[in-house]
Design a protein around this motif. Structure first.
Motif, PDB file in Angstrom:
ATOM      1  N   LEU A   2       9.601  85.751 -80.669  1.00 28.90           N
ATOM      2  CA  LEU A   2       8.476  86.670 -80.462  1.00 28.90           C
ATOM      3  C   LEU A   2       8.678  87.965 -81.254  1.00 28.90           C
ATOM      4  O   LEU A   2       7.731  88.504 -81.848  1.00 28.90           O
ATOM      5  CB  LEU A   2       8.331  86.944 -78.955  1.00 28.90           C
ATOM      6  N   GLU A   3       9.914  88.452 -81.286  1.00 27.38           N
ATOM      7  CA  GLU A   3      10.195  89.646 -82.107  1.00 27.38           C
ATOM      8  C   GLU A   3       9.853  89.376 -83.579  1.00 27.38           C
ATOM      9  O   GLU A   3       9.358  90.256 -84.281  1.00 27.38           O
ATOM     10  CB  GLU A   3      11.669  90.040 -81.986  1.00 27.38           C
ATOM     11  N   TYR A   4      10.111  88.154 -83.999  1.00 22.82           N
ATOM     12  CA  TYR A   4       9.798  87.795 -85.381  1.00 22.82           C
ATOM     13  C   TYR A   4       8.281  87.869 -85.640  1.00 22.82           C
ATOM     14  O   TYR A   4       7.832  88.330 -86.686  1.00 22.82           O
ATOM     15  CB  TYR A   4      10.332  86.393 -85.681  1.00 22.82           C
ATOM     16  N   TYR A   5       7.491  87.436 -84.677  1.00 21.75           N
ATOM     17  CA  TYR A   5       6.027  87.560 -84.812  1.00 21.75           C
ATOM     18  C   TYR A   5       5.631  89.035 -84.961  1.00 21.75           C
ATOM     19  O   TYR A   5       4.792  89.379 -85.790  1.00 21.75           O
ATOM     20  CB  TYR A   5       5.313  86.966 -83.592  1.00 21.75           C
ATOM     21  N   LEU A   6       6.259  89.885 -84.117  1.00 21.51           N
ATOM     22  CA  LEU A   6       5.952  91.325 -84.194  1.00 21.51           C
ATOM     23  C   LEU A   6       6.353  91.872 -85.561  1.00 21.51           C
ATOM     24  O   LEU A   6       5.659  92.714 -86.136  1.00 21.51           O
ATOM     25  CB  LEU A   6       6.686  92.083 -83.075  1.00 21.51           C
ATOM     26  N   TYR A   7       7.462  91.368 -86.074  1.00 20.94           N
ATOM     27  CA  TYR A   7       7.965  91.794 -87.391  1.00 20.94           C
ATOM     28  C   TYR A   7       6.970  91.425 -88.497  1.00 20.94           C
ATOM     29  O   TYR A   7       6.619  92.250 -89.345  1.00 20.94           O
ATOM     30  CB  TYR A   7       9.315  91.104 -87.608  1.00 20.94           C
ATOM     31  N   VAL A   8       6.491  90.186 -88.480  1.00 22.53           N
ATOM     32  CA  VAL A   8       5.539  89.732 -89.508  1.00 22.53           C
ATOM     33  C   VAL A   8       4.248  90.561 -89.429  1.00 22.53           C
ATOM     34  O   VAL A   8       3.714  90.997 -90.443  1.00 22.53           O
ATOM     35  CB  VAL A   8       5.240  88.218 -89.356  1.00 22.53           C
ATOM     36  N   LEU A   9       3.792  90.806 -88.191  1.00 24.88           N
ATOM     37  CA  LEU A   9       2.569  91.607 -88.028  1.00 24.88           C
ATOM     38  C   LEU A   9       2.776  93.036 -88.511  1.00 24.88           C
ATOM     39  O   LEU A   9       1.924  93.616 -89.175  1.00 24.88           O
ATOM     40  CB  LEU A   9       2.126  91.618 -86.563  1.00 24.88           C
ATOM     41  N   LYS A  10       3.949  93.601 -88.162  1.00 21.81           N
ATOM     42  CA  LYS A  10       4.232  94.993 -88.560  1.00 21.81           C
ATOM     43  C   LYS A  10       4.172  95.128 -90.074  1.00 21.81           C
ATOM     44  O   LYS A  10       3.682  96.121 -90.600  1.00 21.81           O
ATOM     45  CB  LYS A  10       5.612  95.363 -88.020  1.00 21.81           C
ATOM     46  N   LYS A  11       4.672  94.101 -90.772  1.00 24.89           N
ATOM     47  CA  LYS A  11       4.649  94.133 -92.248  1.00 24.89           C
ATOM     48  C   LYS A  11       3.203  94.166 -92.756  1.00 24.89           C
ATOM     49  O   LYS A  11       2.952  94.516 -93.890  1.00 24.89           O
ATOM     50  CB  LYS A  11       5.353  92.894 -92.825  1.00 24.89           C
TER      51      LYS A  11
END
Ligand code: SF4
Length: 162
Positions: free
Chosen positions: A83-92
């Motif tokens: 889930l953190e990875y999803y947040l990371y991709v979105l943040k980018k």
């Protein structure tokens, strides 16, 4: 390309990650995967609500949260990092959200909910992990199978041990 599932599998079992990435795809045979799909259908009421952006597929996104739904809390560390990875991709992409991980277990009325805050240290952790996984996936062979507590629930169990 890395995606949320690969990241989850890498943390759960590196062999599973390698097999999945290299398309040794036995997922359809797993009862757990079928249960996961049924759960998905039920919660969506038959409607498609999964949201795909680039290489990630999120269960739901609201104005505050990315919501991911799991059917068990068997490997919370892997689920949280996914889930953190999803947040990371979105943040980018300039989209900032918190994460909400909901555990909907069979025969358990109360759902467990974990809220995940995104931070710089999470981002740094993920960037290190992404490099580590990219290196790992270049291997020609998977790591050896080592029997673990949840192997019997894994789609690759027969492939690994029978
Ligand atoms: S059965 Fe166990 S060792 Fe084999 S891929 Fe699955 S989790 Fe990994």
């Amino acid at each position: 390309m890395i995606n949320g599932t690969i990241m989850n599998y890498y943390l759960h079992c590196k062999r599973q990650c390698w097999l999945f990435y290299n398309k040794v795809n036995l997922e359809d045979n797993s009862e757990d995967v079928h249960i996961g799909r049924i759960l998905h259908e039920l919660k969506n009421d038959g409607k498609q609500s999964e949201i795909a952006i680039d290489n990630i597929k999120m269960d739901k996104i609201t104005s505050d949260y990315v919501i991911e739904i799991k059917k068990s809390d068997a490997d919370m560390a892997a689920a949280i990092t996914q889930l953190e990875y999803y947040l990371y991709v979105l943040k980018k992409k300039g989209i900032e959200r918190k994460g909400k991980l909901q555990i909907i277990e069979k025969n358990v009325a109360e759902h467990k909910i974990n809220v995940i805050e995104y931070s710089l240290s999470v981002e740094q952790k993920l960037e290190r992990l992404i490099h580590e996984i990219e290196d790992f996936l270049e291997r020609e062979m998977p790591p050896k199978a080592v029997l673990k507590k949840n192997c019997k629930r894994c789609a690759y169990y027969e492939y690994c041990f029978i």
